[in-house]
Scaffold this motif. Sequence first.
Motif, mmCIF file in Angstrom:
data_model
loop_
_atom_site.group_PDB
_atom_site.id
_atom_site.type_symbol
_atom_site.label_atom_id
_atom_site.label_comp_id
_atom_site.label_asym_id
_atom_site.label_seq_id
_atom_site.Cartn_x
_atom_site.Cartn_y
_atom_site.Cartn_z
ATOM 1 N N SER A 149 -23.923 50.072 112.846
ATOM 2 C CA SER A 149 -24.939 50.867 112.176
ATOM 3 C C SER A 149 -24.422 52.290 111.976
ATOM 4 C CB SER A 149 -26.214 50.891 113.010
ATOM 5 O OG SER A 149 -27.101 51.886 112.546
ATOM 6 N N LEU A 150 -24.812 52.918 110.857
ATOM 7 C CA LEU A 150 -24.408 54.302 110.582
ATOM 8 C C LEU A 150 -25.576 55.271 110.746
ATOM 9 C CD1 LEU A 150 -22.095 53.814 107.458
ATOM 10 C CD2 LEU A 150 -21.451 53.995 109.860
ATOM 11 N N ASN A 151 -26.613 54.837 111.467
ATOM 12 C CA ASN A 151 -27.744 55.738 111.709
ATOM 13 C C ASN A 151 -27.301 56.927 112.561
ATOM 14 O OD1 ASN A 151 -29.300 53.973 110.293
ATOM 15 N ND2 ASN A 151 -30.488 53.241 112.028
ATOM 16 N N PRO A 152 -27.874 58.114 112.313
ATOM 17 C CA PRO A 152 -27.457 59.313 113.057
ATOM 18 C C PRO A 152 -27.755 59.194 114.540
ATOM 19 C CG PRO A 152 -29.452 59.746 111.786
ATOM 20 C CD PRO A 152 -28.947 58.407 111.345
ATOM 21 N N LEU A 153 -26.940 59.869 115.337
ATOM 22 C CA LEU A 153 -27.116 59.870 116.787
ATOM 23 C C LEU A 153 -27.911 61.101 117.207
ATOM 24 C CD1 LEU A 153 -23.462 58.894 117.785
ATOM 25 C CD2 LEU A 153 -25.425 57.387 117.506
ATOM 26 N N PRO A 154 -28.668 61.014 118.294
ATOM 27 C CA PRO A 154 -29.441 62.177 118.752
ATOM 28 C C PRO A 154 -28.532 63.303 119.221
ATOM 29 C CG PRO A 154 -29.501 60.410 120.384
ATOM 30 C CD PRO A 154 -28.855 59.828 119.157
ATOM 31 N N ASP A 167 -22.235 40.395 101.362
ATOM 32 C CA ASP A 167 -21.569 41.445 102.142
ATOM 33 C C ASP A 167 -21.779 42.813 101.498
ATOM 34 O OD1 ASP A 167 -19.660 42.075 104.394
ATOM 35 O OD2 ASP A 167 -18.485 42.839 102.707
ATOM 36 N N ARG A 168 -21.707 42.881 100.166
ATOM 37 C CA ARG A 168 -21.928 44.155 99.468
ATOM 38 C C ARG A 168 -23.343 44.657 99.697
ATOM 39 N NH1 ARG A 168 -18.859 41.647 95.341
ATOM 40 N NH2 ARG A 168 -20.756 41.026 94.246
ATOM 41 N N PHE A 169 -24.321 43.742 99.680
ATOM 42 C CA PHE A 169 -25.714 44.139 99.923
ATOM 43 C C PHE A 169 -25.873 44.680 101.336
ATOM 44 C CE2 PHE A 169 -30.065 43.313 101.311
ATOM 45 C CZ PHE A 169 -30.789 43.904 100.289
ATOM 46 N N HIS A 170 -25.277 44.010 102.318
ATOM 47 C CA HIS A 170 -25.383 44.471 103.701
ATOM 48 C C HIS A 170 -24.715 45.831 103.882
ATOM 49 C CE1 HIS A 170 -26.154 40.220 105.531
ATOM 50 N NE2 HIS A 170 -27.251 40.774 105.063
ATOM 51 N N ARG A 171 -23.573 46.036 103.238
ATOM 52 C CA ARG A 171 -22.902 47.342 103.342
ATOM 53 C C ARG A 171 -23.754 48.437 102.706
ATOM 54 N NH1 ARG A 171 -17.107 47.724 104.014
ATOM 55 N NH2 ARG A 171 -16.189 45.751 104.684
ATOM 56 N N LYS A 172 -24.376 48.149 101.569
ATOM 57 C CA LYS A 172 -25.256 49.126 100.934
ATOM 58 C C LYS A 172 -26.458 49.426 101.832
ATOM 59 C CE LYS A 172 -24.168 47.988 96.106
ATOM 60 N NZ LYS A 172 -24.719 47.403 94.845
ATOM 61 N N LEU A 173 -26.958 48.392 102.498
ATOM 62 C CA LEU A 173 -28.101 48.570 103.392
ATOM 63 C C LEU A 173 -27.727 49.448 104.585
ATOM 64 C CD1 LEU A 173 -31.017 47.898 104.039
ATOM 65 C CD2 LEU A 173 -30.258 45.719 105.012
ATOM 66 N N ILE A 174 -26.531 49.255 105.123
ATOM 67 C CA ILE A 174 -26.050 50.087 106.226
ATOM 68 C C ILE A 174 -25.956 51.551 105.791
ATOM 69 C CG2 ILE A 174 -24.061 50.593 107.696
ATOM 70 C CD1 ILE A 174 -23.509 47.561 107.768
ATOM 71 N N THR A 175 -25.375 51.767 104.605
ATOM 72 C CA THR A 175 -25.231 53.135 104.084
ATOM 73 C C THR A 175 -26.591 53.765 103.816
ATOM 74 O OG1 THR A 175 -23.104 52.572 103.066
ATOM 75 C CG2 THR A 175 -24.234 54.530 102.237
ATOM 76 N N MET A 176 -27.481 53.002 103.181
ATOM 77 C CA MET A 176 -28.813 53.527 102.872
ATOM 78 C C MET A 176 -29.578 53.881 104.144
ATOM 79 S SD MET A 176 -30.889 54.384 100.490
ATOM 80 C CE MET A 176 -30.282 53.537 99.016
ATOM 81 N N SER A 177 -29.470 53.037 105.158
ATOM 82 C CA SER A 177 -30.136 53.307 106.423
ATOM 83 C C SER A 177 -29.611 54.601 107.048
ATOM 84 C CB SER A 177 -29.930 52.133 107.387
ATOM 85 O OG SER A 177 -30.549 52.380 108.623
ATOM 86 N N GLY A 178 -28.290 54.800 106.977
ATOM 87 C CA GLY A 178 -27.711 56.025 107.521
ATOM 88 C C GLY A 178 -28.185 57.265 106.793
ATOM 89 N N VAL A 179 -28.261 57.181 105.450
ATOM 90 C CA VAL A 179 -28.690 58.336 104.651
ATOM 91 C C VAL A 179 -30.168 58.641 104.894
ATOM 92 C CG1 VAL A 179 -29.045 59.194 102.302
ATOM 93 C CG2 VAL A 179 -26.942 57.967 102.872
ATOM 94 N N LEU A 180 -31.007 57.604 104.857
ATOM 95 C CA LEU A 180 -32.448 57.820 105.035
ATOM 96 C C LEU A 180 -32.754 58.355 106.428
ATOM 97 C CD1 LEU A 180 -35.371 57.725 104.232
ATOM 98 C CD2 LEU A 180 -35.381 55.251 104.634
#
Length: 268
Positions: A48-53, A118-131
């Motif tokens: 996951s690319l979600n931000p860390l605290p 795989d492309r959809f999952h990668r986009k989802l990972i990136t979108m989750s990180g940005v949001l």
Amino acid sequence: DMLRKESMEEMPHLVFTISDMNGNVIRELRTRAKKGINRIAWDLKYLSLNPLPLKLDKGAYNPLKKFRPAYPVLPGKYQVYLSKLVKGKLSRLTEARSFEVKRLQLGSLPAKDQKALDRFHRKLITMSGVLNGAVQTQRELMAKTLQIKQSLLLKPELNRHFYPKLRKIELALREIDFKFNGHRAKASREEIPPSHMPLLWRLGAISYSRMLSLSKPAANMVNSMNIIREELKPLLTKLKELKDILDQLDMKMTQKGAVWTSGRIPEL
């Protein structure tokens, strides 16, 4: 002084670098170097690319921390090599060894186009990180705004000058928070009136349904991703504008001798 420098050294450890056959790094697995025969396992997932605290305690940086996994990688060939990190220097220990990831035929409706999945999952990972990064930015800007408002009560002459601008920033940040989170229920979401779906709810619905699924993403998931992208763009622009305004207020308050607040360097 030598003991102090030694205490600041990073923990020595081993690094297993996993990449595809084109050399694109997929994951790094880190572990302590131990005597004897040891094993380490990869869960065959992206991270996951979600931000860390933000932390300032002793455990703020831990190279052996276990991060949250995301979605499964594509079946196919990969390679891995071993390195060591000692005194901040990364040294490669082995040549790359290839291995193959095979998909267990357990899915009832597996996606025919695995690369598209795989492309959809990668986009989802990136979108989750940005949001989630935008959500964290909004929280930090709100915390800073409220800290400045509170501190200005100690300087009434400055408070009268800066309060209207800070109140305007605060209201704008609260509107952005509403777009991210929507109405906050005291007990259950069932008590929330019908309203436009918040971005975090929309993203959460997609992420939860895709976590263990290898089937083709439904059309409504693709549409939801497009909605998130379109609605998030202007919010990112607004956050940048509000941050710039707060930075300018910081400079003016420093010049006028305001009480210190986060992000400002005091002057003598």
